[in-house]
Design an enzyme around this catalytic site. Structure first.
Site, PDB file in Angstrom:
ATOM      1  CG  LEU A  44      -2.063  -0.953   1.277  1.00 36.48           C
ATOM      2  CD1 LEU A  44      -2.720  -0.931   2.641  1.00 36.48           C
ATOM      3  CD2 LEU A  44      -3.086  -0.611   0.199  1.00 36.48           C
ATOM      4  N   GLY A  45       2.011   1.156   0.631  1.00 36.38           N
ATOM      5  CA  GLY A  45       2.855   2.341   0.730  1.00 36.38           C
ATOM      6  C   GLY A  45       4.163   1.989   1.402  1.00 36.38           C
ATOM      7  NE  ARG A  46       8.804   0.068  -0.964  1.00 35.90           N
ATOM      8  CZ  ARG A  46       9.572  -0.989  -0.674  1.00 35.90           C
ATOM      9  NH1 ARG A  46      10.655  -0.858   0.049  1.00 35.90           N
ATOM     10  NH2 ARG A  46       9.238  -2.188  -1.110  1.00 35.90           N
ATOM     11  N   GLY A  47       7.304   3.877   3.794  1.00 37.31           N
ATOM     12  CA  GLY A  47       7.702   5.085   4.506  1.00 37.31           C
ATOM     13  C   GLY A  47       8.998   4.868   5.240  1.00 37.31           C
ATOM     14  CB  ALA A  48      10.772   7.121   7.527  1.00 39.86           C
ATOM     15  CG  PHE A  49       8.615   4.853  10.849  1.00 40.93           C
ATOM     16  CD1 PHE A  49       9.718   5.131  11.634  1.00 40.93           C
ATOM     17  CD2 PHE A  49       7.683   5.846  10.625  1.00 40.93           C
ATOM     18  CE1 PHE A  49       9.887   6.390  12.202  1.00 40.93           C
ATOM     19  CE2 PHE A  49       7.848   7.096  11.185  1.00 40.93           C
ATOM     20  CZ  PHE A  49       8.948   7.382  11.976  1.00 40.93           C
ATOM     21  N   GLY A  50       8.886   1.690   7.429  1.00 44.10           N
ATOM     22  CA  GLY A  50       8.660   0.346   6.913  1.00 44.10           C
ATOM     23  C   GLY A  50       7.673   0.341   5.774  1.00 44.10           C
ATOM     24  CE  LYS A 101       4.312   2.151   8.362  1.00 48.53           C
ATOM     25  NZ  LYS A 101       4.013   3.514   8.499  1.00 48.53           N
ATOM     26  CG  ASP A 161       7.730  11.831   8.664  1.00 47.91           C
ATOM     27  OD1 ASP A 161       7.895  12.884   7.996  1.00 47.91           O
ATOM     28  OD2 ASP A 161       7.928  10.699   8.187  1.00 47.91           O
TER      29      ASP A 161
END
Ligand SMILES: *[C@@H]1O[C@H](CO)[C@@H](O)[C@H](O)[C@H]1NC(C)=O
Ligand SMILES: *[C@@H]1O[C@H](CO)[C@@H](O)[C@H](O)[C@H]1NC(C)=O
Ligand SMILES: *[C@@H]1O[C@H](CO)[C@@H](O)[C@H](O)[C@H]1NC(C)=O
Ligand SMILES: *[C@@H]1O[C@H](CO)[C@@H](O)[C@H](O)[C@H]1NC(C)=O
Length: 807
Positions: free
Chosen positions: A515-521, A539, A633
């Site tokens: 679904l998505g990708r961020g700094a945390f995973g 996540k 963030d």
């Protein structure tokens, strides 16, 4: 309601013999009324519509909207009779109203005499006469809510209003010619007749001049209404000429809403003609009825405003609804329970929204007055006070009030603000308190409690759909737990579910749909097989610190306890050695980034809602949940939209979860370029103000529907959003930043305020930035937004400014 008159039976001279009778029958039956000789007035059974009930009354027989001028009543009740009832003219009891079962419902009496005949007079008076044509009883001497020309009211005589336009029971208003000659109108406290202080009076008492006290209230045949004084003087209730009584029907009625008014209606007319108002008293009943005069026209918790015809209308404030659904004059009831115990039981501090009403006041019901005070502190003081229902602020004074609120009204001259607390969810349903599973001694007992709770939970889950915001997470929890009794022991503290890695692997189909990708995973879509399946977002945290077991749980506990309609809800977690995953509710409408920067702009009003939602979510994290959470963030990619496009902040608490020590200063920069506050780059402590900065940037993005940094923009001046907006702000060219969007330009005040709030938020000096509470209040227009200073000396416009001043 349709008042359908029964058809009338023509009389020759208006005289009715003893022994005559009328029967309440269906429409069109000629035996239901007696007419006056001219046919102007009818006496008899008036059909109250389809309910089969009839009212014994007198009405204008020639006017289509047949207006009742008199009705039989006793014990505060109108003589409403079922179909088949009769009225008989008797010699010894006068008029006798009898039900079909033979029960006497009402009698007129005869004084002491013996009735020879009755007369339905052309004046609208029904008279019982003896053999010598002396009057024994007449409707003019027993008025209800209406006076007709030719009628007088003696001392101690009263008019009583009805309950409502169509309910003829005794209402709350009374006109009385007092024994001292003063004509007054007051409210009475039903079911007693105790009268409150008058809200209208002619002051026709003896005063300084003997003989000036009122003797009677006269409605003379020419249609003039006045108090006739003992000395022969007149106190006219109305100024100006009366209309011709020969050409018009005239009446004066104490209306059900407390307005005493004189009306006329042409005798000869064609087409659709109705009553014309000649005058009315009092001038402004919303203001006139004050504490000593009773609760007000509108009842408790309501707000009274005056229509153009000087009649009042009543409206419930938001969060309140009518006590009697069909009668707005009976007051309003709160749709929620407000009280200290209720607030306490609810466990979350974020129970209420504040509605701001201008120039609305409930002038009594105060329990405390604060002075000198500011609007902001007034609002806050009430918000935090479980006894407070509303606070009124005006001239540096704050009045806190409790329920029920009375005499509510709008008064443009007040120049006041009312902060009314409205509970966020309507439901007062309480979930059972969560057992504390950490406590070993109570463990056994707790799980028993849990089993018993299952049935409660099942019932409760039916309500889950009603439970927005805070309760949503709990609802989730209940649905899951029904199926997962075995893992109950793994629940942290209260309301998070524990999953095994395998379970989540299955749920996400082997972590396939990203679904998505961020700094945390990375975040994956998953479905947990319960019933038809519940969608979740899983996540997978990277950069997990190995020995952080205890801290991980502590932080999860903090996140698990946050419940707010503007936060994404954490449902559960997995903590298996290397594998640390978080399970969130799945939100269907994606991120704010994809919504905001799509080809078609979301509407202005929707953007306003979203901005306020994000601000409230942040306010909750900063000030209202049990442990302060700094997000670190904030950006549109971290803000999700639910089915209703409500903004929901995600990824909160993760900065801390991933072992950042926020209390100390940093060199390692977190956050995302374009949104991070300057203090990250400097040797300065990280506080909630970093989120305020990021919010300021996001707010500008929401306003402008463009990204904070747009390197590809042809125009260099526009590349950095903050810089460009500040340029436009100084030049007064805000239409450019919304790309000349019609809806936003039509709401210029909000646009300006939002831009100014954003500029305040992006001040380089953290101490100049407002806190989120202030931001929310400014966005909602509760507090005024001052013109912000230059956000940073490095801004283009500010460099120019300093250059100019140096020259
Ligand atoms: C109606 O009342 C007026 C005034 O009281 C009186 O003059 C008249 O005679 C009455 N008419 C009848 C039919 O009784
Ligand atoms: C009229 O109002 C009274 C008092 O509220 C109520 O008891 C009565 O039932 C009402 N009558 C009708 C016909 O609605
Ligand atoms: C009614 O009262 C008005 C005002 O006092 C007066 O001018 C008029 O003559 C009166 N009419 C009659 C019929 O007495
Ligand atoms: C609360 O109740 C009011 C009136 O009944 C309704 O208009 C509103 O939509 C309800 N709000 C929620 C969140 O259920």
């Amino acid at each position: 309601m349709f008042l359908l008159p029964v058809s009338v039976f023509a009389q020759t001279n208006g005289s009715i013999a003893v022994g005559a009778s009328l029967t309440a029958t269906a429409e069109g039956n000629s035996s239901s009324s007696w007419l006056s000789p001219s046919g102007d007035f009818a006496f008899g059974f008036f059909s109250l519509g389809s309910n089969g009930l009839f009212l014994l009354s007198i009405w204008y027989a020639k006017i289509p909207d047949r207006t009742i001028v008199w009705y039989a009543d006793w014990d505060n009740e109108a003589a409403v009779a079922p179909k088949g009832s009769t009225v008989n003219l008797t010699a010894n009891s006068g008029l006798v109203l009898r039900s079909p079962q033979g029960v006497d419902l009402w009698k007129s009496g005869t004084g002491a005499g013996v009735v020879a005949n009755g007369v339905m007079n052309d004046t609208g008076n029904f008279v019982l006469q003896d053999r010598n044509s002396e009057s024994l009883w007449e409707t003019f001497n027993n008025p209800t809510d209406t006076l007709l020309p030719g009628q007088t009211l003696e001392r101690s005589g009263t008019l009583s209003s009805r309950q409502s336009e169509t309910n003829y029971s005794k209402g709350r208003f009374q006109l009385l010619l007092q024994a001292d000659g003063n004509l007054v109108i007051s409210t009475i406290n039903l079911p007693s007749n105790f009268a409150n202080d008058p809200y209208y009076a002619t002051d026709t008492t003896s005063g300084k001049v003997a003989g000036s006290e009122g003797r009677e209230l006269v409605f003379n045949v020419s249609g003039y209404l006045y108090v006739l004084r003992e000395n022969g003087g007149k106190y006219n209730l109305a100024v100006g000429e009366a209309v011709s009584a020969r050409d018009n029907y005239i009446r004066a009625t104490l209306n059900f809403d407390g307005i005493f008014a004189q009306y006329y209606h042409p005798r000869n007319f064609t087409g659709n003609v109705s009553w014309t108002l000649q005058w009315s008293e009092p001038d402004d009943i919303c203001q006139r009825i004050t504490e000593a005069s009773g609760v007000g026209v509108c009842g408790y918790n309501s707000i009274c405003t005056l229509k153009e015809d000087k009649r009042p209308t009543c409206k419930c404030p938001k969060g309140f609804s009518l006590l009697e659904p069909n009668d707005p004059y009976r007051g309003c009831k709160p749709d929620f329970i407000q009280g200290c115990k209720e607030d306490e039981l609810s466990g979350t501090k974020d129970l209420y929204d504040v509605e701001v009403l201008t120039n609305t006041d409930w002038p009594i019901s105060d329990y405390v007055q604060l002075y000198p005070f500011t609007a902001e502190r007034c609002n806050e003081s009430c918000f935090k006070d479980c006894l407070c229902a509303v606070a009124i602020f005006r001239s540096e004074t704050c009045w806190k009030k409790k329920l029920p609120l009375s005499n509510g009204r709008v008064d443009a001259s007040l120049n006041s603000q009312a902060f009314i607390k409205v509970r966020k969810d309507n439901s007062t349903l309480q979930f059972p308190p969560m057992p504390n599973l950490d406590d070993k001694k109570t463990k056994k007992k707790s799980s028993n409690t849990l089993i018993r709770m299952e049935s409660v939970i099942l019932a409760a889950s039916i309500f889950v759909s009603f439970m927005f915001s805070a309760a949503a997470c709990l609802g989730f929890f209940f649905v899951f737990r029904k199926k997962r009794v075995r893992s109950v022991e793994n629940i942290l503290d209260s309301n998070l579910l524990s999953f095994s890695y395998q379970e989540l692997q299955e749920a996400t189909n082997g972590f396939t749909e990203e679904l998505g990708r961020g700094a945390f995973g990375v975040v994956y879509k998953g479905t947990i097989q319960i019933g038809s399946g519940v969608q979740v977002a899983v996540k997978k945290l990277n950069c997990v610190i190995q020995d952080g077991e205890k801290e991980f749980k502590t932080e999860l506990r903090v996140i698990g306890k946050t419940h707010h309609k503007n936060l994404v809800c954490l449902v559960g977690y997995c903590d298996e050695g290397q594998h640390r995953l978080l399970v969130y509710e799945f939100l269907s409408n994606g991120t704010l980034a994809s919504y905001l920067f799509a080809d078609t702009k979301p509407s202005w009003t929707q953007r306003i809602e979203i901005a306020c939602g994000v601000a409230k979510g942040l306010l909750y994290l900063h000030e209202e949940c049990s442990t302060q959470v700094i997000h670190c963030d904030i950006k549109p990619q971290n803000i999700l939209l639910d089915d209703y496009y409500t903004a929901r902040i995600s990824d909160f608490g993760l900065a801390k979860l991933l072992m950042m020590d926020q209390s100390k200063t940093h060199t390692a920069i977190r956050g995302t370029k374009g949104y991070v506050a300057p203090e990250w780059f400097r040797n300065m402590p990280i506080t909630t103000k970093v989120d305020v900065y990021s919010f300021g940037v996001v707010l500008l993005e929401i306003i402008c529907c463009r990204r904070s940094v747009d390197a590809e923009n042809d125009c260099e001046e526009k590349a950095i959003l903050t810089d460009w907006v500040y340029d436009c702000f100084l030049e007064g060219a805000l239409d450019a930043i919304v790309d000349y969007e019609v809806q936003a330009l039509g709401d210029k005040t909000t646009l300006e305020n939002f831009v100014m709030v954003a500029i305040w938020c992006i001040q380089e000096d953290p101490s100049l930035r407002p806190n989120m509470r202030k931001v929310v209040q400014m966005l909602e227009g509760v507090v005024e937004v001052q013109v912000p200073p230059c956000p940073s000396p490095f801004f283009r416009a500010c460099l120019k400014g300093s250059f100019v001043s140096q020259v």
